[in-house]
Scaffold this active site. Structure first.
Site, PDB file in Angstrom:
ATOM      1  N   HIS A  86       0.838  -1.198   0.000  1.00 53.74           N
ATOM      2  CA  HIS A  86       0.000   0.000   0.000  1.00 53.74           C
ATOM      3  C   HIS A  86       0.880   1.259   0.000  1.00 53.74           C
ATOM      4  CE1 HIS A  86      -3.328   2.654   1.482  1.00 53.74           C
ATOM      5  NE2 HIS A  86      -2.316   3.242   2.103  1.00 53.74           N
ATOM      6  N   GLU A  87       1.913   1.254   0.827  1.00 56.64           N
ATOM      7  CA  GLU A  87       2.819   2.409   0.886  1.00 56.64           C
ATOM      8  C   GLU A  87       3.569   2.596  -0.436  1.00 56.64           C
ATOM      9  OE1 GLU A  87       2.774   4.574   3.264  1.00 56.64           O
ATOM     10  OE2 GLU A  87       1.416   3.374   4.490  1.00 56.64           O
TER      11      GLU A  87
ATOM     12  N   HIS B   3       1.424   4.403  -2.864  1.00 58.04           N
ATOM     13  CA  HIS B   3       1.448   5.869  -2.739  1.00 58.04           C
ATOM     14  C   HIS B   3       2.611   6.450  -3.534  1.00 58.04           C
ATOM     15  CE1 HIS B   3      -1.769   6.662   0.001  1.00 58.04           C
ATOM     16  NE2 HIS B   3      -1.281   5.914   0.973  1.00 58.04           N
TER      17      HIS B   3
ATOM     18  N   GLU C  52      -5.911   7.004  -0.928  1.00 60.17           N
ATOM     19  CA  GLU C  52      -5.908   5.772  -0.132  1.00 60.17           C
ATOM     20  C   GLU C  52      -6.513   4.617  -0.926  1.00 60.17           C
ATOM     21  OE1 GLU C  52      -4.292   5.229   2.638  1.00 60.17           O
ATOM     22  OE2 GLU C  52      -3.656   7.309   2.473  1.00 60.17           O
TER      23      GLU C  52
ATOM     24  N   ASP D  48      -4.613   1.281  -2.062  1.00 60.56           N
ATOM     25  CA  ASP D  48      -5.203  -0.039  -1.782  1.00 60.56           C
ATOM     26  C   ASP D  48      -5.310  -0.861  -3.074  1.00 60.56           C
ATOM     27  OD1 ASP D  48      -5.445   0.349   0.906  1.00 60.56           O
ATOM     28  OD2 ASP D  48      -7.604   0.755   0.902  1.00 60.56           O
TER      29      ASP D  48
HETATM   30 ZN   LIG Z   1      -2.128   5.208   2.748  1.00 57.28          ZN
END
Ligand SMILES: [Zn+2]
Length: 410
Positions: A276-277, A280, A354, A358
């Site tokens: 997930h990071e 980003h 977000e 995801d």
């Molecule tokens: Zn996040």
């Protein structure tokens, strides 16, 4: 505009913000007892859920008391001429506008800290303690505070002094130089925060060799993400709450995992959080956020430059001798409706990001471990499973758990 009209506008802004905030908190609190959606029924067992609701209610009451207290104090301060009093004290020490401004803001900061510290102390050692989150000691609490003060004095004081110096030297054009200074500073902080600031408060160690590290490296290689810096931070010395974050870019990019996260999650779940990071980063959210905040700073400083020479803005907060520092306070309050509005947009963007992160984790790794990790993290922080949509819209930088799980399952 007349300064007494501006004074009433300032009072009105503070009151309206308070009313909106109170209504939002109330709406949200009314939903604490809602039925938990079946998707989330396995997050808590019955007893844990009761505890979680008790936690939210306690925080709600605490929040109300502290907001009412700080609003009353601010209003009293404005009405009784508190800023004029501090300005007079500051002026008795020096004739230099930079020194006066530093003393002026110094007194306000210290005064504010003296008033708010009992609240943060109570929150940490009574509320968080009661619900088993607190791991901090009284000694750590005070040393954190002390280090925070020193940092504020050096960084905050230095930046303020430079900005006033720009103002003396370039007049209303000061905003361009101030903008450049703040932009360079935030870029620098983004790159070196983990190296320079975090070590003052925490210990960071490279993630040790082993199964977890090889899994993370295999994943990173698979998505073409060059990852040299994975650090574990001793978050457990303050709280049981877990977290992971990404910072820096280019060669300085690093992922920081809380030791609490490593203890609470399975290896696959940690890789999912990390995916997930990485999402980003790959979706360029970090660059976007940094650019957006630099642009917003430029806009704010530009508008400030229009009002800064207007003596009415200083007079409006009850200061008789107009100055840069007094106008800065008046402007800060008058501008806050605009910053609330840009805050709403930034939060909406962040929630969208977000979902994108995801989705990235879902595509490049797997949805299931991310779902279970999000559930565990929500459970560990006793987070709200049934927030009010209006509250989410205003305050949430992350979508509620339910929406994230629905998106991951879709
Ligand atoms: Zn996040």
């Amino acid at each position: 505009m007349n300064s007494s009209i501006l004074f009433y506008i300032i009072i009105a802004i503070l009151l309206i913000q308070f009313i909106i905030e109170t209504v939002l908190e109330y709406l949200n609190a009314k939903r604490y007892t809602d039925v938990v959606p079946s998707e989330l029924s396995d997050v808590f067992d019955k007893e844990e859920y009761r505890k979680s609701q008790e936690y939210k209610k306690t925080n709600y009451r605490f929040g109300m008391v502290s907001t009412v207290f700080s609003l009353s104090l601010t209003l009293l301060f404005l009405i009784l001429g508190g800023f004029e009093w501090i300005d007079t004290i500051a002026r008795s020490y020096s004739d230099n506008p930079i020194v006066i401004a530093l003393i002026f803001f110094g007194i306000i900061m210290i005064g504010n800290d003296i008033v708010t510290t009992p609240f943060s102390y109570y929150h940490t050692f009574v509320i968080e303690e009661k619900f088993g989150f607190n791991k901090s000691t009284k000694k750590l609490f005070w040393t954190d505070k002390f280090k925070g003060w020193i940092m504020m004095m050096i960084l905050g004081g230095g930046i303020l002094a430079l900005i006033i110096w720009f103002f003396q030297w370039a007049g209303t054009n000061f905003w361009v130089y101030a903008w450049a200074l703040i932009s360079v500073f935030s870029l620098f902080m983004n790159l070196f925060y983990s190296r320079l600031i975090v070590p003052l408060f925490n210990k960071q160690t490279p993630l040790e060799e082993g199964n977890l590290k090889s899994k993370i490296e295999a994943y990173a290689k698979n998505v073409g993400f060059e990852l040299k810096n994975i650090f574990v931070i001793d978050g457990s010395k303050r709280s049981t709450k877990a977290n992971a974050y990404f910072s820096g870019f280019g060669k300085e990019k690093r992922i920081t995992l809380y030791d609490t996260l490593i203890n609470d999650l399975e290896e696959d779940e940690i890789v999912a959080v990390l995916a997930h990071e990485v999402g980003h980063y790959k979706r360029k959210h970090i660059i976007f956020n940094l650019s957006a905040s630099i642009l917003l700073t430029g806009l704010t400083l530009f508008i400030l430059s229009i009002f800064i020479n207007n003596p009415e803005v200083s007079l409006a907060i009850g200061v008789s001798q107009p100055s840069f520092h007094a106008a800065l306070i008046g402007f800060g309050i008058l501008y806050s409706p605009i910053s609330e509005f840009t805050g709403l947009i930034m939060n909406a963007m962040s929630r969208k990001f977000e979902f994108q992160a995801d989705d990235f984790a879902k595509k490049t790794f797997a949805p299931k471990p991310l779902i279970t990790s999000l559930k565990k993290l929500s459970k560990n922080s006793l987070s709200n499973l049934t927030p009010h949509p209006a509250y989410v819209f205003v305050h949430y930088s992350h979508p509620p758990l339910m929406s994230r799980i629905q998106n991951l399952k879709a």
